[in-house]
Design a protein around this motif. Structure first.
Motif, mmCIF file in Angstrom:
data_model
loop_
_atom_site.group_PDB
_atom_site.id
_atom_site.type_symbol
_atom_site.label_atom_id
_atom_site.label_comp_id
_atom_site.label_asym_id
_atom_site.label_seq_id
_atom_site.Cartn_x
_atom_site.Cartn_y
_atom_site.Cartn_z
ATOM 1 N N VAL A 1 0.912 -1.167 0.000
ATOM 2 C CA VAL A 1 0.000 0.000 0.000
ATOM 3 C C VAL A 1 0.937 1.200 0.000
ATOM 4 N N GLY B 1 6.042 5.504 10.598
ATOM 5 C CA GLY B 1 5.060 4.809 9.771
ATOM 6 C C GLY B 1 3.985 4.169 10.624
ATOM 7 N N GLY B 2 3.174 3.343 9.967
ATOM 8 C CA GLY B 2 2.046 2.723 10.649
ATOM 9 C C GLY B 2 2.479 1.836 11.812
ATOM 10 N N THR B 3 3.589 1.140 11.635
ATOM 11 C CA THR B 3 4.038 0.251 12.705
ATOM 12 C C THR B 3 4.357 1.056 13.962
ATOM 13 N N ASN C 1 1.214 2.449 15.520
ATOM 14 C CA ASN C 1 0.534 1.458 16.378
ATOM 15 C C ASN C 1 1.269 1.337 17.712
ATOM 16 N N HIS D 1 -3.321 -6.522 11.186
ATOM 17 C CA HIS D 1 -2.036 -6.386 10.484
ATOM 18 C C HIS D 1 -0.906 -6.858 11.407
ATOM 19 N N SER E 1 1.814 -5.709 12.084
ATOM 20 C CA SER E 1 2.465 -4.639 12.844
ATOM 21 C C SER E 1 1.807 -4.434 14.211
ATOM 22 N N GLN F 1 -9.492 -2.660 13.290
ATOM 23 C CA GLN F 1 -8.810 -2.305 12.052
ATOM 24 C C GLN F 1 -9.748 -1.532 11.125
ATOM 25 N N GLY G 1 -9.551 -0.840 7.416
ATOM 26 C CA GLY G 1 -8.845 -1.071 6.156
ATOM 27 C C GLY G 1 -7.921 -2.273 6.250
ATOM 28 N N VAL H 1 -5.368 -4.953 4.957
ATOM 29 C CA VAL H 1 -4.301 -4.760 3.963
ATOM 30 C C VAL H 1 -4.560 -5.560 2.686
ATOM 31 N N ASP I 1 -6.236 0.586 14.117
ATOM 32 C CA ASP I 1 -5.168 0.594 13.116
ATOM 33 C C ASP I 1 -5.821 0.973 11.787
ATOM 34 N N ALA J 1 -4.093 2.387 8.988
ATOM 35 C CA ALA J 1 -2.901 2.830 8.254
ATOM 36 C C ALA J 1 -3.272 3.524 6.949
ATOM 37 N N PHE J 2 -4.238 2.948 6.214
ATOM 38 C CA PHE J 2 -4.735 3.669 5.028
ATOM 39 C C PHE J 2 -6.234 3.915 5.127
ATOM 40 N N ASP K 1 -1.001 6.262 8.319
ATOM 41 C CA ASP K 1 0.212 6.602 7.586
ATOM 42 C C ASP K 1 -0.037 7.827 6.728
ATOM 43 N N HIS L 1 2.499 8.548 4.648
ATOM 44 C CA HIS L 1 3.176 8.144 3.410
ATOM 45 C C HIS L 1 2.313 7.216 2.567
ATOM 46 N N LYS L 2 1.152 6.854 3.073
ATOM 47 C CA LYS L 2 0.211 6.129 2.221
ATOM 48 C C LYS L 2 -0.700 7.169 1.554
HETATM 49 C C1 LIG Z 1 -3.460 -1.940 8.188
HETATM 50 C C2 LIG Z 1 -1.995 -1.665 8.252
HETATM 51 N N1 LIG Z 1 -1.418 -1.415 9.447
HETATM 52 C C3 LIG Z 1 -0.112 -1.152 9.585
HETATM 53 C C4 LIG Z 1 0.711 -1.117 8.479
HETATM 54 C C5 LIG Z 1 2.172 -0.841 8.670
HETATM 55 O O1 LIG Z 1 2.502 0.409 8.159
HETATM 56 P P1 LIG Z 1 4.041 0.814 7.893
HETATM 57 O O2 LIG Z 1 4.503 -0.087 6.786
HETATM 58 O O3 LIG Z 1 3.963 2.241 7.498
HETATM 59 O O4 LIG Z 1 4.796 0.594 9.154
HETATM 60 C C6 LIG Z 1 0.170 -1.356 7.209
HETATM 61 C C7 LIG Z 1 1.015 -1.339 6.011
HETATM 62 O O5 LIG Z 1 0.578 -1.566 4.905
HETATM 63 C C8 LIG Z 1 -1.218 -1.630 7.086
HETATM 64 O O6 LIG Z 1 -1.805 -1.854 5.904
#
Ligand SMILES: Cc1ncc(COP(=O)(O)O)c(C=O)c1O
Length: 449
Positions: A75, A134-136, A139, A178, A180, A223, A225, A227, A252, A254-255, A281, A283-284
């Motif tokens: 993504v 980022g998303g990780t 979280n 996810h 993460s 969640q 969205g 992945v 979570d 992320a997108f 995110d 950056h998404k």
């Molecule tokens: C739902 C979800 N959570 C967390 C992440 C992790 O994000 P990042 O790769 O920016 O750490 C993603 C990455 O695609 C994701 O789709």
């Protein structure tokens, strides 16, 4: 220095022109040429122009064209022009974004961006925020706040005393959370595997009818969205039940959280604002350069309690000190790119980009279905899962698509079925990119049959 920076800008502009038409995956020759980087540490200096030229001439062809319009893997957002340009300038500023005294400009832009972001995402005004990688890490940061809060309510100060002897926390996640989320739980000492897993349905949504009884300190991770499918957990029902039991709810998104910024899709984000923390995110779907994630916490004081840092040399002013809200002390000024992205496209431009990407996803699904291939998910957002028949056939088609180079899609295993993932997340992608990519995908599928 001037000539060097102008040369870098010229090379970057040429790269971004080229990236629209070049093959997405680099050629085997371009990858082989990377061997020329492998050398012992040079004893003597190299002229910076030569360093740059080596990087561009060998490095640029070996990139995957993620900044282009037809990269549909993982993504991955592109970089909006204003965000990229702001990032260039902010890199030249070289500000350490941890403290107001160190960088008034980036502190103020983060404050402004935080207000804009909570507004456009439909989150509570006044929520605390952290600008992370980022998303990780988003979280991780939000779940650190959750850990603080549920243990504080049980009379335990986790930042001071750690988890040794702490009251146990029940952590609930969906079966399709996810990875993460589990990783963040592991980093927080809450355990990747010590979780209550709620089964998911065929779209990956948490089954609210199987939600467990909660007793004692509890954190529920939902969640927005998935992945693979883009599906959303049933937030209103789960948040109500979790809150009735006194649990913290983390989202979570992320997108998926960005669906809240596009009116025709905002029904997907319904109820999410009632949660206690959110990860997303930039950056998404905001299309700022890597790396850029965001954690939001309803009560900024809880985020601060989990993340604050102090020392006599770290001066405190009257402004929000960013390092009280993030895992890092020193870091880059991520708020600058975020501010520039939002300032340049505004609320309407953001909604248009998100809607267009989702329209493109539906167009992909319709074209591939019409051609006789099976779309495995309900295309509610920007994710499409396609099967080309047997697992082997699907794998062959994905390899052929990547090798041909018009577009790039990756593989996944969705509930036991091998599938190709198409994820659309870029400001550059248009319907004509979809049509061009579909033609190349159908040709690859026919050849690989
Ligand atoms: C739902 C979800 N959570 C967390 C992440 C992790 O994000 P990042 O790769 O920016 O750490 C993603 C990455 O695609 C994701 O789709």
């Amino acid at each position: 220095m001037n000539d060097l920076l102008l040369s870098a800008a010229t090379r970057a502009a040429r790269y971004l022109d080229d990236v629209q038409s070049r093959r997405v995956r680099p050629t085997p020759d371009a990858i082989r040429a990377l061997d020329r980087f492998i050398e012992p540490l040079p004893q003597l200096p190299t002229d910076p122009h030569q360093v740059l030229s080596l990087l561009d001439e060998l490095g640029s062809p070996a990139t995957v064209a993620m900044a282009g319009p037809r990269f549909f893997g993982f993504v991955i957002g592109g970089a909006l022009p204003a965000a990229l340009a702001a990032n260039f300038l902010a890199t030249a500023w070289d500000q350490n974004a941890g403290l107001f005294a160190a960088t008034p400009i980036s502190t103020v832009l983060e404050e402004v961006a935080l207000v804009w972001l909570t507004d456009v995402l439909g989150l509570p005004s006044g929520a605390g925020g952290a600008f992370v990688t980022g998303g990780t890490m988003a979280n991780f940061t939000a779940l650190a706040a959750a850990r603080h809060s549920v243990l504080a309510q049980a009379g335990w100060d986790v930042e001071r005393d750690g988890l040794f002897g702490a009251p146990p926390i029940q952590v609930v996640i969906g079966d399709e959370a996810h990875p993460s989320v589990r990783k963040s739980l592991g980093m927080l000492g809450l355990g990747r595997e010590r979780v209550t897993v709620v089964p998911a349905d065929h779209q990956g949504r948490m089954r609210a009818d199987l939600f467990p009884e909660l007793t004692g300190p509890a954190i529920v991770c939902i969640q927005a969205g998935n992945v693979n499918t883009g599906a959303f957990d049933p937030a209103p029902e789960i948040i109500a039940r979790a809150h009735a039991a006194g649990a913290w709810v983390h989202v979570d998104g992320a997108f998926g959280l960005w669906a809240g910024a596009a009116p025709p899709l905002s029904h997907l984000a319904e109820g999410l604002s009632a949660a206690d923390s959110w990860a997303t995110d930039a950056h998404k779907w905001l299309n700022v350069p890597y790396d850029s994630g965001l954690a939001f916490v309803r009560d900024p004081e809880i985020l601060r309690a989990a993340m604050s840092i102090s020392a006599p040399y770290l001066t405190e002013g009257s402004h929000r000190e960013p390092s009280h809200y993030t895992p890092e002390l020193s870091r880059r000024a991520r708020g600058v790119d975020i501010w520039a992205a939002l300032k340049s496209i505004g609320r309407e431009g953001l909604a248009e980009m998100i809607e267009r990407d989702c329209r493109c996803a539906r167009r992909f699904a319709a074209s591939l279905t019409a051609a006789g291939y099976e779309v495995l998910n309900d295309v509610v957002l920007n994710q499409v899962l396609v099967s080309f028949g047997t697992p082997e056939a699907t794998t062959r088609v994905i390899e052929a698509i990547q090798a041909e180079g018009t577009s790039w899609c990756g593989p996944t295993l969705w509930q036991g079925r091998t599938a190709m993932r198409i994820s659309i997340c870029s400001w550059r992608t248009t319907e004509s990119d979809v049509d061009r990519s579909v033609a190349a995908i159908l040709a690859a599928a026919a050849a690989a049959a």
